[in-house]
Design a protein around this motif. Structure first.
Motif, mmCIF file in Angstrom:
data_model
loop_
_atom_site.group_PDB
_atom_site.id
_atom_site.type_symbol
_atom_site.label_atom_id
_atom_site.label_comp_id
_atom_site.label_asym_id
_atom_site.label_seq_id
_atom_site.Cartn_x
_atom_site.Cartn_y
_atom_site.Cartn_z
ATOM 1 N N ARG A 41 6.378 0.374 -1.018
ATOM 2 C CA ARG A 41 6.035 1.211 0.139
ATOM 3 C C ARG A 41 4.537 1.466 0.194
ATOM 4 O O ARG A 41 3.930 1.422 1.264
ATOM 5 C CB ARG A 41 6.815 2.522 0.091
ATOM 6 N N ARG A 42 3.914 1.731 -0.964
ATOM 7 C CA ARG A 42 2.455 1.944 -0.994
ATOM 8 C C ARG A 42 1.727 0.677 -0.555
ATOM 9 O O ARG A 42 0.771 0.743 0.223
ATOM 10 C CB ARG A 42 1.999 2.353 -2.397
ATOM 11 N N TRP A 43 2.181 -0.470 -1.057
ATOM 12 C CA TRP A 43 1.535 -1.742 -0.717
ATOM 13 C C TRP A 43 1.626 -2.009 0.789
ATOM 14 O O TRP A 43 0.644 -2.404 1.413
ATOM 15 C CB TRP A 43 2.180 -2.881 -1.499
ATOM 16 N N THR A 44 2.807 -1.774 1.376
ATOM 17 C CA THR A 44 2.944 -2.035 2.812
ATOM 18 C C THR A 44 2.096 -1.058 3.628
ATOM 19 O O THR A 44 1.537 -1.443 4.653
ATOM 20 C CB THR A 44 4.413 -1.996 3.273
ATOM 21 N N ALA A 45 1.992 0.189 3.169
ATOM 22 C CA ALA A 45 1.148 1.157 3.885
ATOM 23 C C ALA A 45 -0.321 0.742 3.812
ATOM 24 O O ALA A 45 -1.038 0.811 4.816
ATOM 25 C CB ALA A 45 1.347 2.554 3.301
#
Length: 57
Positions: A41-45
């Motif tokens: 989720r952090r990477w996609t954000a």
């Protein structure tokens, strides 16, 4: 909580063929399941912010 590296090793075995392994993972991992992983989720954000900064989105 399960150790992600141990889970991957158990799922893929001890091989060191990353291209084959990642290809297989890409075909079998559901994005809705992957979205439950905080690091994903952090990477996609971060990716979204970068793409917006470059005006791709």
């Amino acid at each position: 909580m399960a150790d992600p590296k141990a889970v991957l090793k158990a799922a893929l075995g001890g091989r060191r063929d990353a291209e084959r392994d990642f290809g297989r993972l890409g075909q079998t991992v559901a994005l809705d399941a992957l979205s439950k992983v905080p690091a994903y989720r952090r990477w996609t954000a971060e990716l979204r912010r970068a793409m917006e900064g470059l005006r791709f989105l």
